[in-house]
Design a protein around this motif. Sequence first.
Motif, short mmCIF file in Angstrom:
data_model
loop_
_atom_site.label_atom_id
_atom_site.label_comp_id
_atom_site.label_asym_id
_atom_site.label_seq_id
_atom_site.Cartn_x
_atom_site.Cartn_y
_atom_site.Cartn_z
N VAL A 108 -66.05 16.50 70.28
CA VAL A 108 -66.79 14.56 70.71
C VAL A 108 -66.07 14.10 69.45
O VAL A 108 -65.88 14.64 68.14
N THR A 109 -64.91 12.89 69.63
CA THR A 109 -63.92 12.01 69.47
C THR A 109 -64.82 10.70 69.68
O THR A 109 -65.41 10.32 70.91
N ILE B 42 -68.71 7.42 72.40
CA ILE B 42 -67.50 8.23 72.48
C ILE B 42 -66.12 7.92 73.46
O ILE B 42 -65.60 7.17 74.88
N TYR C 10 -64.01 14.32 75.15
CA TYR C 10 -65.70 14.96 74.75
C TYR C 10 -65.25 16.13 74.94
O TYR C 10 -64.22 15.84 76.59
N GLN D 252 -68.63 21.93 73.58
CA GLN D 252 -70.01 21.51 72.90
C GLN D 252 -71.39 22.77 73.73
O GLN D 252 -71.97 22.87 72.02
N ILE E 293 -73.99 12.91 72.77
CA ILE E 293 -73.37 14.13 72.65
C ILE E 293 -73.47 14.38 74.78
O ILE E 293 -73.98 13.61 75.39
#
Length: 138
Positions: free
Chosen positions: A45-46, A53, A56, A61, A127
């Motif tokens: 994630v950036t 976000i 991603y 993840q 997330i």
Amino acid sequence: MSETKHSSKAPEPVGLYPHARKVGNLLFLSGVGPRKRGSKEIPGVTLDTKGNIASYDIAEQCHSVFANVRAILEDAGSSWDQLVDVTVFLTNMKDDFKIYNAIYAEYFKDNQPCRTTVEVLSLPTPIGIELKCIATID
């Protein structure tokens, strides 16, 4: 009688709850995401400057959340092959399900717990995936 379990390897809970709770021979895991322990870093994630976000990688993840689940299971005295039920929350079923499903198949080729996958609008942190698991424990 129940007993709470905490992992020294999994990310700290974002609220007042344990990583897991043992009840009889069952271990119930609280929702587990891909965050790294001891930081706010989320693999794959950036975030932009406002904390939204920007991009991603759902594959990264997935690998991270599965590692976190494994850490909680092992620290609690259970194991990956003792998982009996997995509920998966995805924030983007349309784009992420195919990737997630392929990675899930790699991790669960030998042990195939019951599984439910649902799409949710959002999760408590930025997330794209969270798991809720039940395992047996000796």
